[in-house]
Design a protein around this motif. Structure first.
Motif, PDB file in Angstrom:
ATOM      1  N   ILE A 244       1.107  -1.108  -0.156  1.00 41.25           N
ATOM      2  CA  ILE A 244       0.044  -0.222  -0.033  1.00 41.25           C
ATOM      3  C   ILE A 244       0.477   1.337   0.067  1.00 41.25           C
ATOM      4  CG2 ILE A 244      -1.410   1.015   1.725  1.00 41.25           C
ATOM      5  CD1 ILE A 244      -3.180  -1.096   1.953  1.00 41.25           C
TER       6      ILE A 244
ATOM      7  N   GLN B  18       5.112  15.135   2.277  1.00 45.82           N
ATOM      8  CA  GLN B  18       4.271  13.749   1.509  1.00 45.82           C
ATOM      9  C   GLN B  18       5.217  12.380   1.801  1.00 45.82           C
ATOM     10  OE1 GLN B  18       1.715  12.886   3.419  1.00 45.82           O
ATOM     11  NE2 GLN B  18       0.330  14.935   3.970  1.00 45.82           N
TER      12      GLN B  18
ATOM     13  N   TYR C   9       6.280   9.271   3.553  1.00 45.54           N
ATOM     14  CA  TYR C   9       6.314   8.284   3.204  1.00 45.54           C
ATOM     15  C   TYR C   9       7.159   6.927   3.126  1.00 45.54           C
ATOM     16  CZ  TYR C   9       1.513   9.438   5.109  1.00 45.54           C
ATOM     17  OH  TYR C   9       0.229   9.768   5.741  1.00 45.54           O
TER      18      TYR C   9
ATOM     19  N   PHE D 129       2.156   1.741  -3.440  1.00 46.14           N
ATOM     20  CA  PHE D 129       0.717   2.569  -4.200  1.00 46.14           C
ATOM     21  C   PHE D 129       0.929   3.968  -3.564  1.00 46.14           C
ATOM     22  CE2 PHE D 129      -2.587   3.536  -6.540  1.00 46.14           C
ATOM     23  CZ  PHE D 129      -3.630   3.940  -5.915  1.00 46.14           C
ATOM     24  N   VAL D 130       0.566   4.034  -2.483  1.00 48.35           N
ATOM     25  CA  VAL D 130       1.181   5.793  -2.528  1.00 48.35           C
ATOM     26  C   VAL D 130       2.039   6.129  -2.588  1.00 48.35           C
ATOM     27  CG1 VAL D 130       1.136   7.450   0.259  1.00 48.35           C
ATOM     28  CG2 VAL D 130      -0.192   5.661   0.346  1.00 48.35           C
TER      29      VAL D 130
ATOM     30  N   ALA E 207       3.173  18.275  -1.361  1.00 53.52           N
ATOM     31  CA  ALA E 207       3.679  16.939  -1.942  1.00 53.52           C
ATOM     32  C   ALA E 207       4.732  16.443  -1.297  1.00 53.52           C
ATOM     33  CB  ALA E 207       3.033  16.685  -3.362  1.00 53.52           C
TER      34      ALA E 207
ATOM     35  N   PHE F 292      -2.804  20.732  -5.185  1.00 50.94           N
ATOM     36  CA  PHE F 292      -2.660  20.076  -3.497  1.00 50.94           C
ATOM     37  C   PHE F 292      -3.483  19.908  -2.564  1.00 50.94           C
ATOM     38  CE2 PHE F 292      -0.422  16.207  -2.043  1.00 50.94           C
ATOM     39  CZ  PHE F 292      -0.689  16.126  -0.882  1.00 50.94           C
TER      40      PHE F 292
ATOM     41  N   PHE G 265       1.941  12.925  -9.273  1.00 52.34           N
ATOM     42  CA  PHE G 265       1.487  14.356  -9.359  1.00 52.34           C
ATOM     43  C   PHE G 265       2.819  15.093  -9.030  1.00 52.34           C
ATOM     44  CE2 PHE G 265      -1.274  17.530  -7.276  1.00 52.34           C
ATOM     45  CZ  PHE G 265      -0.062  18.797  -6.507  1.00 52.34           C
TER      46      PHE G 265
ATOM     47  N   ILE H 126      -5.167   8.152  -3.899  1.00 54.25           N
ATOM     48  CA  ILE H 126      -5.363   8.730  -2.686  1.00 54.25           C
ATOM     49  C   ILE H 126      -5.631   9.918  -2.954  1.00 54.25           C
ATOM     50  CG2 ILE H 126      -3.061   6.868  -2.008  1.00 54.25           C
ATOM     51  CD1 ILE H 126      -1.114   9.387  -2.067  1.00 54.25           C
TER      52      ILE H 126
ATOM     53  N   GLU I 138       1.988   7.021  -6.359  1.00 57.01           N
ATOM     54  CA  GLU I 138       0.567   8.536  -6.199  1.00 57.01           C
ATOM     55  C   GLU I 138       1.502   9.529  -6.411  1.00 57.01           C
ATOM     56  OE1 GLU I 138      -2.164   7.132  -8.702  1.00 57.01           O
ATOM     57  OE2 GLU I 138      -3.763   7.548  -6.429  1.00 57.01           O
ATOM     58  N   LEU I 139       1.772   9.891  -4.906  1.00 57.61           N
ATOM     59  CA  LEU I 139       3.055  11.400  -5.139  1.00 57.61           C
ATOM     60  C   LEU I 139       4.045  11.320  -6.607  1.00 57.61           C
ATOM     61  CD1 LEU I 139       3.033  10.714  -1.358  1.00 57.61           C
ATOM     62  CD2 LEU I 139       1.927  12.866  -2.828  1.00 57.61           C
TER      63      LEU I 139
END
Lengths: 86, 58
Positions: A16, A40, A44, A19-20, A37, B27, A27, B43, A23-24
């Motif tokens: 998971i 974050q 993580y 996956f996060v 971002a 964001f 972005f 997410i 995704e980041l």
């Protein structure tokens, strides 16, 4: 060789977090200046690194760089995809 | 979900026709539960737009 639930739970959590981070990454690819971002992502990424390190110590190395050892070579220790209950 | 795109104020009628325009994603933080985000496929709450066979619900 059946896999204990803790091992499966940790693998699930690492997946998971992968996956996060993906995704980041997607972005940040289009928003390279977005500080919040990036923070974050760094947060993580650190958690995921620690989790994979802990998992590799407890069960078997998930990546070759975590297979470093002076006592026993454990890189082949992971169950093969068609083995066990996964 | 705050709507960043206001058709009137951005004078979209002055833009060239027959072009596709995608509003820029800002964001807005991440979803609370990453396991749920993993199941829904994102997410970013703004991108969670389940297709229901009719109008988009997101």
């Amino acid at each position: 060789m059946s896999r204990c639930s803790e091992e499966i739970r940790m693998l699930n959590d690492i997946g998971i977090l992968d996956f996060v981070l993906t995704e980041l990454t997607l972005f940040l690819d289009t928003h390279p200046q977005e500080q919040a971002a990036m923070e974050q992502f760094n947060h993580y990424a650190r958690i995921r690194d620690n989790m994979t390190r802990d998992f590799s110590k407890m069960y078997y190395p998930l990546t070759k760089d975590l297979a470093q050892s002076t006592t026993e070579w454990r890189w082949g220790g992971a169950p093969l995809p068609w083995e066990g209950d996964c | 979900m705050q709507d960043y795109f206001n058709y009137q104020s951005c004078q979209a009628d002055r833009w060239p026709i027959a072009m596709a325009y995608v509003p820029w994603q800002h964001f807005d933080g991440l979803c609370e539960d990453f396991e749920k985000g993993y199941e829904t496929g994102t997410i970013f709450p703004q991108l969670d737009k389940p297709f229901t066979g009719r109008r988009c619900t997101g």
